[in-house]
Scaffold this motif. Structure first.
Motif, PDB file in Angstrom:
ATOM      1  N   ASN A  29       8.523  -7.033  -0.402  1.00  0.00           N
ATOM      2  CA  ASN A  29       7.615  -6.636  -1.476  1.00  0.00           C
ATOM      3  C   ASN A  29       6.910  -7.821  -2.136  1.00  0.00           C
ATOM      4  OD1 ASN A  29      10.080  -7.488  -2.462  1.00  0.00           O
ATOM      5  ND2 ASN A  29      10.090  -6.093  -4.206  1.00  0.00           N
ATOM      6  N   VAL A  30       7.019  -9.017  -1.542  1.00  0.00           N
ATOM      7  CA  VAL A  30       6.312 -10.188  -2.066  1.00  0.00           C
ATOM      8  C   VAL A  30       4.949 -10.289  -1.385  1.00  0.00           C
ATOM      9  CG1 VAL A  30       6.333 -12.696  -2.301  1.00  0.00           C
ATOM     10  CG2 VAL A  30       8.442 -11.401  -2.585  1.00  0.00           C
ATOM     11  N   ILE A  31       3.918 -10.514  -2.171  1.00  0.00           N
ATOM     12  CA  ILE A  31       2.538 -10.532  -1.671  1.00  0.00           C
ATOM     13  C   ILE A  31       1.865 -11.818  -2.137  1.00  0.00           C
ATOM     14  CG2 ILE A  31       0.313  -9.315  -1.709  1.00  0.00           C
ATOM     15  CD1 ILE A  31       2.042  -6.806  -2.612  1.00  0.00           C
ATOM     16  N   MET A  32       1.138 -12.446  -1.235  1.00  0.00           N
ATOM     17  CA  MET A  32       0.447 -13.693  -1.565  1.00  0.00           C
ATOM     18  C   MET A  32      -1.061 -13.484  -1.433  1.00  0.00           C
ATOM     19  SD  MET A  32       1.261 -17.471  -0.035  1.00  0.00           S
ATOM     20  CE  MET A  32       0.731 -18.951  -0.885  1.00  0.00           C
ATOM     21  N   SER A  62       8.975  -2.251  -5.760  1.00  0.00           N
ATOM     22  CA  SER A  62       9.967  -1.928  -4.731  1.00  0.00           C
ATOM     23  C   SER A  62       9.324  -2.121  -3.362  1.00  0.00           C
ATOM     24  CB  SER A  62      10.461  -0.488  -4.881  1.00  0.00           C
ATOM     25  OG  SER A  62       9.403   0.428  -4.620  1.00  0.00           O
ATOM     26  N   GLU A  63      10.161  -2.140  -2.330  1.00  0.00           N
ATOM     27  CA  GLU A  63       9.635  -2.291  -0.974  1.00  0.00           C
ATOM     28  C   GLU A  63       8.790  -1.095  -0.580  1.00  0.00           C
ATOM     29  OE1 GLU A  63      12.768  -3.154   1.733  1.00  0.00           O
ATOM     30  OE2 GLU A  63      13.340  -5.037   0.755  1.00  0.00           O
ATOM     31  N   GLN A  64       9.137   0.093  -1.112  1.00  0.00           N
ATOM     32  CA  GLN A  64       8.374   1.304  -0.784  1.00  0.00           C
ATOM     33  C   GLN A  64       6.958   1.264  -1.361  1.00  0.00           C
ATOM     34  OE1 GLN A  64      11.511   1.297  -2.014  1.00  0.00           O
ATOM     35  NE2 GLN A  64      12.525   1.822  -0.077  1.00  0.00           N
ATOM     36  N   LEU A  65       6.771   0.491  -2.434  1.00  0.00           N
ATOM     37  CA  LEU A  65       5.454   0.421  -3.079  1.00  0.00           C
ATOM     38  C   LEU A  65       4.635  -0.783  -2.607  1.00  0.00           C
ATOM     39  CD1 LEU A  65       6.441   1.318  -6.761  1.00  0.00           C
ATOM     40  CD2 LEU A  65       5.241   2.770  -5.104  1.00  0.00           C
ATOM     41  N   ALA A  66       5.129  -1.519  -1.622  1.00  0.00           N
ATOM     42  CA  ALA A  66       4.453  -2.744  -1.194  1.00  0.00           C
ATOM     43  C   ALA A  66       3.039  -2.475  -0.671  1.00  0.00           C
ATOM     44  CB  ALA A  66       5.284  -3.459  -0.129  1.00  0.00           C
ATOM     45  N   GLN A  67       2.899  -1.458   0.187  1.00  0.00           N
ATOM     46  CA  GLN A  67       1.578  -1.162   0.740  1.00  0.00           C
ATOM     47  C   GLN A  67       0.624  -0.640  -0.336  1.00  0.00           C
ATOM     48  OE1 GLN A  67       0.242  -1.864   3.755  1.00  0.00           O
ATOM     49  NE2 GLN A  67       2.154  -3.001   3.995  1.00  0.00           N
ATOM     50  N   GLN A  68       1.154   0.162  -1.257  1.00  0.00           N
ATOM     51  CA  GLN A  68       0.323   0.645  -2.365  1.00  0.00           C
ATOM     52  C   GLN A  68      -0.133  -0.520  -3.233  1.00  0.00           C
ATOM     53  OE1 GLN A  68       2.026   3.892  -4.626  1.00  0.00           O
ATOM     54  NE2 GLN A  68       0.800   3.413  -6.445  1.00  0.00           N
ATOM     55  N   ALA A  69       0.758  -1.495  -3.455  1.00  0.00           N
ATOM     56  CA  ALA A  69       0.408  -2.678  -4.240  1.00  0.00           C
ATOM     57  C   ALA A  69      -0.703  -3.468  -3.570  1.00  0.00           C
ATOM     58  CB  ALA A  69       1.642  -3.555  -4.448  1.00  0.00           C
ATOM     59  N   VAL A  70      -0.615  -3.604  -2.234  1.00  0.00           N
ATOM     60  CA  VAL A  70      -1.671  -4.315  -1.489  1.00  0.00           C
ATOM     61  C   VAL A  70      -3.014  -3.616  -1.683  1.00  0.00           C
ATOM     62  CG1 VAL A  70      -2.505  -4.887   0.832  1.00  0.00           C
ATOM     63  CG2 VAL A  70      -0.115  -5.317   0.226  1.00  0.00           C
ATOM     64  N   SER A  71      -3.024  -2.301  -1.630  1.00  0.00           N
ATOM     65  CA  SER A  71      -4.266  -1.534  -1.819  1.00  0.00           C
ATOM     66  C   SER A  71      -4.825  -1.716  -3.230  1.00  0.00           C
ATOM     67  CB  SER A  71      -4.012  -0.052  -1.550  1.00  0.00           C
ATOM     68  OG  SER A  71      -3.588   0.160  -0.228  1.00  0.00           O
ATOM     69  N   GLU A  72      -3.935  -1.724  -4.221  1.00  0.00           N
ATOM     70  CA  GLU A  72      -4.386  -1.899  -5.607  1.00  0.00           C
ATOM     71  C   GLU A  72      -4.979  -3.300  -5.814  1.00  0.00           C
ATOM     72  OE1 GLU A  72      -1.008   1.091  -7.572  1.00  0.00           O
ATOM     73  OE2 GLU A  72      -0.857  -1.075  -7.822  1.00  0.00           O
ATOM     74  N   ILE A  73      -4.326  -4.309  -5.255  1.00  0.00           N
ATOM     75  CA  ILE A  73      -4.845  -5.683  -5.376  1.00  0.00           C
ATOM     76  C   ILE A  73      -6.192  -5.797  -4.684  1.00  0.00           C
ATOM     77  CG2 ILE A  73      -4.440  -8.091  -4.707  1.00  0.00           C
ATOM     78  CD1 ILE A  73      -1.412  -7.478  -4.929  1.00  0.00           C
ATOM     79  N   ASP A  74      -6.281  -5.200  -3.500  1.00  0.00           N
ATOM     80  CA  ASP A  74      -7.543  -5.239  -2.760  1.00  0.00           C
ATOM     81  C   ASP A  74      -8.671  -4.583  -3.557  1.00  0.00           C
ATOM     82  OD1 ASP A  74      -9.073  -5.693  -0.219  1.00  0.00           O
ATOM     83  OD2 ASP A  74      -9.178  -3.498  -0.270  1.00  0.00           O
ATOM     84  N   SER A  75      -8.375  -3.500  -4.235  1.00  0.00           N
ATOM     85  CA  SER A  75      -9.386  -2.802  -5.040  1.00  0.00           C
ATOM     86  C   SER A  75      -9.877  -3.680  -6.185  1.00  0.00           C
ATOM     87  CB  SER A  75      -8.800  -1.494  -5.576  1.00  0.00           C
ATOM     88  OG  SER A  75      -9.729  -0.834  -6.407  1.00  0.00           O
ATOM     89  N   VAL A  76      -8.947  -4.371  -6.846  1.00  0.00           N
ATOM     90  CA  VAL A  76      -9.315  -5.249  -7.963  1.00  0.00           C
ATOM     91  C   VAL A  76     -10.193  -6.405  -7.482  1.00  0.00           C
ATOM     92  CG1 VAL A  76      -8.426  -6.880  -9.672  1.00  0.00           C
ATOM     93  CG2 VAL A  76      -7.296  -4.670  -9.347  1.00  0.00           C
TER      94      VAL A  76
END
Length: 402
Positions: free
Chosen positions: A57-60, A232-246
């Motif tokens: 769940n870590v994103i760079m 959480s690890e389950q929200l990792a892909q959703q987090a990537v999408s949210e960051i990409d949108s911003v």
């Protein structure tokens, strides 16, 4: 078929030295393939374990590039991300639990007469939680120390060993300097050894509060990267999408930034290491080709020496197929035996490499299966021509051969 195999063994042992020399090329080739592929596989596993260790769940987020279209040259961007972008990402992405901007640069670190080169990382305290870093001694800096821009530092194990060979780093004042910058920081913690994590090496780093280094050590508006962690690890892909949108709403160009998740890193790692293993294995496989040519030459000599024997066998009823199979079995036995010896030698070499240096090696069943298959294939491929030549001999001419 069993009798043919026994005849092949008798023929091989009848010329022990020649058989050994013909097998040597295959032994070296198989051993070289196993050794280099085991190094590549061991390295891949070590890097993969380091990536997995920090959690999926870590994103760079890093700068990307501009241009590259309509004949334009693509230019890597460094002046792109700011600490305000980190704040906006934290405020706009509900799937994230932590976000920190990161300043990164190489500096000379000095204590007394000791000095070393190290990477200085200016981050917020959440950085330690995200990368799951542990302390060997001392403590991490806190949010209060970051907000107060305190000049405190947590140093990596390699930096501590270089500057404080006798230990006792806590409370000491180190100097961080470059050509134009010179600042002092107090050591409050020493990290346990961790190895490379997320394109960073904490062991060779000095980690300081972002607020204290934002203008003192890094007098620029832009940051090197932003590190975030999903809840959480389950929200990792959703987090990537949210960051990409911003980020897309700000830059309107997805090439200007890179969002690197663990899944993307593992995919890139596997592709890169597979390509590396293929290249190294192909280079080592050249010796297998040379060994195969050696086998073919030896088999041609064997056919010439046994011409009269071939004529006698044909005269008493042996067919062309029998003669062909006899020599194919002989060449395959040579290469399969050589392959088995090469596998044992390759495993020993890989273990020796692992003990001798800091490289990690891993001999997998797949590599051994490939090595055995190649050995058999070489025996058949390079044995076909001599075997076919033997099977085509005229029995009358063969009996007259001197």
């Amino acid at each position: 078929m069993l009798e043919m195999f026994r005849e092949a063994i008798r023929s091989i042992f009848a010329n022990k030295l020649r058989s050994f020399l013909s097998m040597l090329g295959i032994v070296i080739g198989v051993a070289a393939v196993i050794a280099v592929v085991s190094v590549a596989e061991g390295t891949r596993q070590a890097i993969k374990e380091n990536i997995i260790a920090i959690g999926s769940n870590v994103i760079m987020i890093t700068p990307g590039f501009a241009g590259g279209r309509a004949g334009q040259t693509a230019v890597a961007l460094s002046d792109l991300l700011t600490k305000d972008d980190a704040k906006e990402i934290a405020a706009s992405c509900p799937s994230l639990s932590y976000v920190t901007p990161v300043h990164q640069g190489n500096f000379t670190i000095q204590y007394g007469r000791q000095n070393t080169m190290a990477t200085v990382l200016a981050v917020e305290p959440s950085f330690f939680k995200m990368l799951k870093l542990n302390l060997a001694e001392g403590e991490f800096f806190t949010d209060e120390e970051n907000l107060a821009a305190r000049r405190v530092a947590v140093i990596g194990s390699d930096v501590a060993n270089n500057l404080f060979p006798e230990g006792d780093a806590i409370g000491k004042t180190i100097r961080i300097s470059s050509q134009r910058i010179r600042q002092t920081y107090t050591v409050i913690g020493v990290l346990e050894k961790s190895g490379n994590l997320l394109f960073l090496n904490p062991d060779r780093s000095v980690i300081v509060p972002f607020a204290s280094a934002d203008q003192r050590l890094f007098p620029r508006r832009y940051v090197s990267s932003i590190i975030a962690q999903a809840s959480s690890e389950q929200l990792a892909q959703q987090a990537v999408s949210e960051i990409d949108s911003v980020l897309y709403s700000k830059f309107l160009d997805e090439n200007k930034y890179r969002i690197i998740s663990q899944e993307a890193m593992l995919q890139t790692l596997n592709q890169t290491m597979q390509l590396l293993a293929f290249m190294l294995g192909s280079i080592a496989g050249i010796s297998l080709l040379v060994g195969g040519i050696g086998i073919m030459n030896i088999m041609l000599v064997s056919v010439a020496e046994r011409t009269k024997e071939i004529g006698i066998r044909k005269a008493i009823g042996a067919t062309n197929l029998h003669i062909l199979l006899q020599f194919l079995i002989e060449s395959s036995t040579l290469t399969t035996t050589a392959g088995g010896i090469g596998i044992a030698v390759g495993i020993l070499i890989s273990r020796f490499i692992a003990k001798l240096g800091s490289l990690r090696t891993a001999v997998t069943p797949g590599v051994i299966l490939i090595a055995v298959s190649i050995s058999i294939a070489v025996g058949i491929f390079f044995g076909v021509f001599p075997a076919r030549r033997a099977s085509k001999l005229n029995p009358v001419e063969a009996l007259r051969y001197e």
